[in-house]
Motif scaffolding. Structure first.
Motif, short mmCIF file in Angstrom:
data_model
loop_
_atom_site.label_atom_id
_atom_site.label_comp_id
_atom_site.label_asym_id
_atom_site.label_seq_id
_atom_site.Cartn_x
_atom_site.Cartn_y
_atom_site.Cartn_z
N MET A 1 0.80 -1.28 0.16
CA MET A 1 -0.12 -0.01 -0.07
C MET A 1 0.70 1.29 -0.03
O MET A 1 2.13 1.32 0.68
CB MET A 1 -0.94 -0.12 1.37
N ASP A 2 0.28 2.16 -0.88
CA ASP A 2 1.25 3.69 -0.80
C ASP A 2 1.32 4.35 0.46
O ASP A 2 0.39 4.10 1.43
CB ASP A 2 0.58 4.61 -1.71
N ASP A 3 2.24 5.26 0.58
CA ASP A 3 2.15 6.03 2.05
C ASP A 3 1.02 6.92 2.02
O ASP A 3 0.46 7.46 1.00
CB ASP A 3 3.27 6.72 2.11
N PRO A 4 0.48 7.23 3.18
CA PRO A 4 -0.56 8.39 3.10
C PRO A 4 0.03 9.59 2.65
O PRO A 4 1.28 9.97 2.75
CB PRO A 4 -0.91 8.54 4.66
N ILE A 5 -0.83 10.55 2.09
CA ILE A 5 -0.35 11.95 1.86
C ILE A 5 -0.61 12.96 2.67
O ILE A 5 -0.42 13.98 2.61
CB ILE A 5 -1.07 12.28 0.45
N ALA A 6 -1.72 12.61 3.71
CA ALA A 6 -1.97 13.37 4.96
C ALA A 6 -2.53 12.70 5.95
O ALA A 6 -2.81 11.61 5.71
CB ALA A 6 -3.05 14.41 4.31
N PHE A 7 -2.50 13.38 6.87
CA PHE A 7 -3.51 12.87 8.32
C PHE A 7 -4.58 13.76 8.73
O PHE A 7 -4.25 15.03 8.53
CB PHE A 7 -2.40 12.75 9.38
N PHE A 8 -5.94 12.90 8.91
CA PHE A 8 -6.84 13.78 9.30
C PHE A 8 -6.75 13.62 10.76
O PHE A 8 -7.24 12.51 11.19
CB PHE A 8 -7.92 13.25 8.53
N ILE A 9 -6.76 14.54 11.53
CA ILE A 9 -6.67 14.67 13.07
C ILE A 9 -7.80 15.18 13.81
O ILE A 9 -8.04 16.19 13.26
CB ILE A 9 -5.28 15.26 13.60
N THR A 10 -8.12 14.47 14.75
CA THR A 10 -9.41 14.99 15.42
C THR A 10 -9.07 14.93 17.05
O THR A 10 -8.88 13.49 17.28
CB THR A 10 -10.75 14.29 15.05
N ILE A 11 -9.20 16.07 17.63
CA ILE A 11 -8.91 15.91 18.96
C ILE A 11 -10.17 16.64 19.72
O ILE A 11 -10.55 17.50 19.63
CB ILE A 11 -7.64 16.53 19.59
N ALA A 12 -10.60 15.70 20.80
CA ALA A 12 -11.70 16.55 21.45
C ALA A 12 -11.29 17.27 22.78
O ALA A 12 -10.02 16.79 23.22
CB ALA A 12 -12.69 15.53 21.98
N THR A 13 -11.78 18.18 23.21
CA THR A 13 -11.47 18.80 24.31
C THR A 13 -11.72 18.16 25.60
O THR A 13 -12.73 17.20 25.50
CB THR A 13 -12.31 20.34 24.73
N TYR A 14 -11.10 18.28 26.70
CA TYR A 14 -11.08 17.56 28.04
C TYR A 14 -12.70 17.51 28.43
O TYR A 14 -13.44 18.34 28.65
CB TYR A 14 -10.33 18.21 29.00
N GLY A 15 -13.18 16.15 28.60
CA GLY A 15 -14.14 15.96 29.46
C GLY A 15 -15.68 16.13 28.46
O GLY A 15 -16.70 15.86 28.85
N THR A 16 -15.32 16.28 27.00
CA THR A 16 -16.52 16.42 26.21
C THR A 16 -16.86 15.26 25.43
O THR A 16 -18.14 15.27 24.80
CB THR A 16 -16.35 17.63 25.31
N TRP A 17 -16.18 14.14 25.59
CA TRP A 17 -16.66 13.00 24.90
C TRP A 17 -15.73 11.89 25.69
O TRP A 17 -14.85 11.38 25.33
CB TRP A 17 -16.11 12.74 23.40
N LEU A 18 -16.67 11.37 26.43
CA LEU A 18 -16.00 10.38 27.73
C LEU A 18 -16.28 8.96 27.32
O LEU A 18 -17.25 8.58 26.43
CB LEU A 18 -16.67 10.79 29.04
N PRO A 19 -15.53 8.09 27.87
CA PRO A 19 -15.74 6.99 27.52
C PRO A 19 -17.13 6.30 28.23
O PRO A 19 -17.53 6.93 29.11
CB PRO A 19 -14.72 5.84 28.40
N GLY A 20 -17.97 5.50 27.31
CA GLY A 20 -19.38 5.26 27.38
C GLY A 20 -20.13 6.16 26.85
O GLY A 20 -21.56 6.07 27.11
N ASP A 21 -19.87 7.43 26.36
CA ASP A 21 -20.65 8.42 25.79
C ASP A 21 -21.84 7.86 24.98
O ASP A 21 -21.69 6.87 24.45
CB ASP A 21 -19.88 9.25 24.86
#
Length: 158
Positions: A1-21
């Motif tokens: 497989m070819d190398d990726p051309i980019a990364f799509f990064i998503t980061i939630a702020t603290y406490g806004t998407w907890l385990p079990g949501d």
């Protein structure tokens, strides 16, 4: 497989998407999980600060910092969009591990937010990890850039 051309990064702020949501959630090394109200309550009880909701000014700081970090590291920032409870960035960073891109982005955004947080003292701005999706090909890049810029406002027809 070819190398990726980019990364799509998503980061939630603290406490806004907890385990079990209720929306479902991602468990590290185990993938997508169904809602689990008990687990969500347990995670909320372990929080040592309130959930972070970013103001318009803080969102602007994050977006500017992502662009600055990319420029300094010689990465290409295709798109960045910071919302009140998460951020997306689409970054090409050849020969750089994607976890470093995510870690550097979070670290520099945290520094900038802390510098501008007075009088509020905050240690936790972001969720522990965040999502990294590999982007292959121009069509995939166009899709994640479009989503980052415009998809946040999109709502399915009722």
């Amino acid at each position: 497989m070819d190398d990726p051309i980019a990364f799509f990064i998503t980061i939630a702020t603290y406490g806004t998407w907890l385990p079990g949501d209720q929306r479902g959630w991602i468990e590290y090394h185990k993938g997508w999980q169904l809602p689990d109200p008990v687990r969500e309550l347990e995670a909320a009880a372990k929080m040592n600060e309130d959930a972070k909701i970013l103001s318009l000014r803080q969102r602007e700081l994050v977006e500017n910092q992502i662009r600055e970090t990319c420029e300094y590291r010689k990465w290409v920032c295709h798109a960045v969009n910071c919302r009140t409870n998460h951020m997306h960035a689409v970054v090409s960073a050849f020969e750089t591990p994607p976890k470093k891109v995510r870690a550097d982005s979070k670290a520099w955004c945290t520094r900038r937010l802390k510098e501008n947080a007075l009088p509020e003292k905050t240690d936790n701005w972001w969720a522990e990890r965040g999502s990294i999706r590999w982007v292959f090909g121009d069509e995939g890049l166009d899709q994640v850039v479009c989503y980052t810029h415009d998809g946040q406002e999109w709502k399915p027809d009722a």
